[in-house]
Every structure is written in C-alpha cells, then in structure tokens.
Design a protein around this motif. Structure first.
Motif, short mmCIF file in Angstrom:
data_model
loop_
_atom_site.label_atom_id
_atom_site.label_comp_id
_atom_site.label_asym_id
_atom_site.label_seq_id
_atom_site.Cartn_x
_atom_site.Cartn_y
_atom_site.Cartn_z
N ARG A 21 0.83 -1.21 0.00
CA ARG A 21 0.00 0.00 0.00
C ARG A 21 0.87 1.25 0.00
NH1 ARG A 21 -2.27 -0.77 4.47
NH2 ARG A 21 -4.16 -1.88 3.82
N GLU A 62 -9.80 -3.22 -1.00
CA GLU A 62 -9.70 -1.77 -0.82
C GLU A 62 -9.79 -1.02 -2.15
OE1 GLU A 62 -6.22 -0.61 1.35
OE2 GLU A 62 -6.51 -2.15 2.88
N LEU A 64 -7.27 -1.01 -4.35
CA LEU A 64 -5.94 -0.56 -4.76
C LEU A 64 -5.31 -1.48 -5.80
CD1 LEU A 64 -4.39 0.55 -1.34
CD2 LEU A 64 -5.41 1.97 -3.11
N PHE A 80 -7.03 5.99 -6.01
CA PHE A 80 -7.48 6.81 -4.88
C PHE A 80 -8.66 7.71 -5.21
CE2 PHE A 80 -3.87 5.07 -3.29
CZ PHE A 80 -2.68 5.64 -3.69
N THR A 86 -18.13 4.30 -2.65
CA THR A 86 -17.34 4.59 -1.48
C THR A 86 -18.24 4.75 -0.27
OG1 THR A 86 -17.41 6.96 -1.97
CG2 THR A 86 -15.49 5.74 -2.75
N SER A 182 -7.79 5.33 1.62
CA SER A 182 -8.31 3.97 1.64
C SER A 182 -9.04 3.72 2.94
CB SER A 182 -7.18 2.95 1.46
OG SER A 182 -6.31 2.98 2.59
#
Length: 238
Positions: A21, A62, A64, A80, A86, A182
């Motif tokens: 991350r 997440e 990512l 991001f 979300t 995140s």
C-alpha cells in the motif's frame, strides 16, 4: 527494502499489505503497473504464498489492486478516486439517519509513530504523532470510539474544541480539504477502555474501520481508527 517482523502481534499478511500500500501511495508502483507475482513476493519476503495471497486479497478489496486472470496483479486505475460505491463518513451516515450526533473529546497527546504510521506520513527517526481520542454518540447512546493521528503540523488541534466536526476545524484553521485514501473494515474485540466507553462487555465483537486519508494536495493528512458498535450502527454506501 522493508522487511516483515515476526516478533510483532501484527499478522504477516497485514504487514505485507501495508508495505505494498505504501509503495502505491509513494508512486513506486504506478497506476496500471503489474506488481511482483505471488511467487516473487513469497521469495522476497520469505513467507508462504497463502500469506501473499491474503495481502493481495485485502488490497483488492480496498480497490488498490486488481487481479487479471492469466496476466497477474495490477495497481488499480484510477488510483485513490472516490466512486459511487465509497463509504459515507461517520458524520454523513448519522446525518442520513436523521439522528443527532454528539462528540466528546476523551484525550489528546503525543506518542511515538509506529513503523506503519511512519511509512504513511513519510517520517524519519523516532517521530511523534498527535493522537486524538473521541467518543461519538447517537441520541446519547455511545456508538464509536474514534482515534485519529496527525503530524506535528497540526499541533494547534491540542487546544481546539473538537467536540464537533474535525473536518470543519481543518477547513477553517488550515484550509485543508480531505480528498482521497483507503478504508478497511473488519471485526475486532473491545479492549478494556473501549468496553467502558461504549458500555459493552470487554471482548465484545465490534466493527473496526481504518482510514488512511490524503488532502487535496495528495499529502498524508491523517490516520483514523473507529471502533464501532455494529449492533447499533451500519455504514451505508453512496
């Protein structure tokens, strides 16, 4: 290269997820770039492939990373960016419920940053962070113990009235707007302090929500950990 610590209570897959991350946050892995394979990560960090797989799964949840069958695992694009799926913030969720939110500041003090916190805030040496603990209640019922960490750039928060919206204070005093980051959600169990504040038995199952948040200039803003009574509160999606 970052290494994994077998002598800490933090699970190895979470340590590896933190390293990857951070590599994404700091641009060592670019958008749409393929990260090392499970075999390579297993060899590099001397851990099992199942441990690597759990770390990749966590980061995929997440948003990512994304796994492409037959090709490997890639950094998700766009990176991001908030999307229609979300999570709403705690305050936004309470507002959506039409309920009143009460916030009480429990304590605030400096403590030494952990290795994970140092990576996120890009700190060197034995740096200290400002730690703020607040109790958040809905209709006078304690629902959430919220712990937030800031760098010393925000030391005036030591004396500010934080029994309201923390972001309102940041906007007014620092002209700072939270932008991206995140969020992870998992199960945890009430510590002695959390049990007392939330009025639940020690060891009760609770919801742990962790946020790593950047400002609108893409600089690390804060880390927040919320321990929430899942029997009384549910997060909603936008």
């Amino acid at each position: 290269m970052d290494t994994l610590n077998n002598e800490t209570s933090e699970l190895l897959y979470k340590q590896l997820a933190n390293i990857i991350r951070n590599d994404i946050f700091e641009g060592r892995f670019k958008q749409d770039e393929r990260i090392p394979s499970e075999f390579d990560l297993s060899h590099i960090y001397k851990i099992s492939r199942s441990t690597v797989r759990k770390a990749i799964s966590l980061l995929s949840e997440e948003g990512l990373l994304v796994k492409i069958h037959g090709k490997g695992t890639f950094v998700a694009s766009p990176k991001f960016k908030n999307s229609s799926s979300t999570f709403l913030s705690f305050t936004e969720n309470v507002d959506a419920m039409g309920k009143s939110l009460i916030t009480n500041t429990i304590s605030r003090y400096y403590e030494t940053a952990t290795p994970d916190q140092k990576r996120f805030f890009q700190l060197d040496g034995a740096e200290e962070l400002l730690k703020i603990i607040r109790l958040r209640s809905i209709e006078a019922l304690p629902i959430c113990v919220e712990t937030t960490w800031f760098t010393k750039d925000y030391d005036s928060l030591l004396t500010k009235n934080l029994n309201g919206s923390l972001y309102s204070v940041l906007r007014k005093d620092y002209e700072i707007e939270p932008s991206a980051g995140s969020k992870t959600i998992e199960l945890c169990y009430a510590s002695a302090q959390e049990a007392e504040l939330l009025d639940v038995p020690r060891g009760s199952a609770l919801m742990l929500v962790e946020d790593y948040v950047y400002d609108s200039y893409n600089k690390p803003l804060h880390i927040t950990k919320q321990v929430v009574r899942g029997d009384k509160f549910k997060y909603a999606l936008k």
